[in-house]
Design an enzyme around this catalytic site. Structure first.
Site, PDB file in Angstrom:
ATOM      1  CE1 TYR A  55       0.381   2.029   4.145  1.00 23.01           C
ATOM      2  CE2 TYR A  55       1.130  -0.235   4.377  1.00 23.01           C
ATOM      3  CZ  TYR A  55       1.082   1.069   4.835  1.00 23.01           C
ATOM      4  OH  TYR A  55       1.752   1.405   5.985  1.00 23.01           O
ATOM      5  CG  LEU A  64       5.424   8.207   2.058  1.00 22.47           C
ATOM      6  CD1 LEU A  64       6.734   8.983   2.072  1.00 22.47           C
ATOM      7  CD2 LEU A  64       4.235   9.154   2.148  1.00 22.47           C
ATOM      8  CB  ALA A  65       9.172   3.250   3.127  1.00 19.85           C
ATOM      9  CG  HIS A  66       4.634   5.222   6.489  1.00 17.73           C
ATOM     10  ND1 HIS A  66       4.309   5.016   5.164  1.00 17.73           N
ATOM     11  CD2 HIS A  66       3.565   4.816   7.197  1.00 17.73           C
ATOM     12  CE1 HIS A  66       3.084   4.518   5.086  1.00 17.73           C
ATOM     13  NE2 HIS A  66       2.608   4.378   6.309  1.00 17.73           N
ATOM     14  CB  ALA A  67       7.474   2.302  10.864  1.00 14.50           C
TER      15      ALA A  67
END
Length: 154
Positions: A55, A64-67
């Site tokens: 996603y 758009l990588a994130h945590a």
């Protein structure tokens, strides 16, 4: 805001990776090396994609990588890598990916201004194509600043 966060220390161009995981780790490691996140944050970015799916591939060619902030974010940060050879993340509509952003946020709201500027960049289709073609870090940053400036005037 993006001008002060995205710098030569947080971008790389023409990065060679073999798969999406290495792309996410490379972008995430720029955040880690610059003190925006703890090492576990990078692992969490990868784990999220493995658990939830691709996603993070928001539009054609862009991830758009994130945590979660609680997974090791220290301060608001953003990194960007351009890939020499685009890679598939498993998103049928938007693969392959050639631009990988990594975002760190310390809470649910302090990064909203940064996301607003990112959405301006993402909305400039022609500008996005130019980002992927940048051959130096400075050229990449200049193109980002040009897009933000152009959309701010519009």
């Amino acid at each position: 805001m993006i001008h002060s966060i995205l710098t030569e220390d947080t971008v790389e161009v023409n990065v060679e990776v073999s798969d999406w995981e290495k792309a996410v780790r490379t972008a995430g490691n720029l955040l880690y090396k610059n003190g925006y996140v703890e090492a576990c944050y990078v692992d969490s970015m990868v784990d999220i994609v493995k658990t939830v799916g691709p996603y993070i591939v928001l539009l054609k060619g862009v991830a758009l990588a994130h945590a979660r902030p609680s997974q090791g974010a220290k301060k608001i940060g953003l990194s960007l890598i351009t890939l020499k050879t685009p890679v598939n993340f498993g998103n049928a509509d938007n693969d392959p990916v050639s631009l990988v952003f990594a975002l760190s946020a310390v809470d649910n709201s302090s990064h909203l201004e940064l996301l607003g500027e990112l959405s301006q960049i993402f909305g400039d289709e022609e500008g996005m194509e130019e980002l992927a073609k940048a051959s130096t870090k400075q050229e990449l940053l200049d193109r980002i600043h040009k897009i933000v400036k152009k959309t701010a005037v519009s």
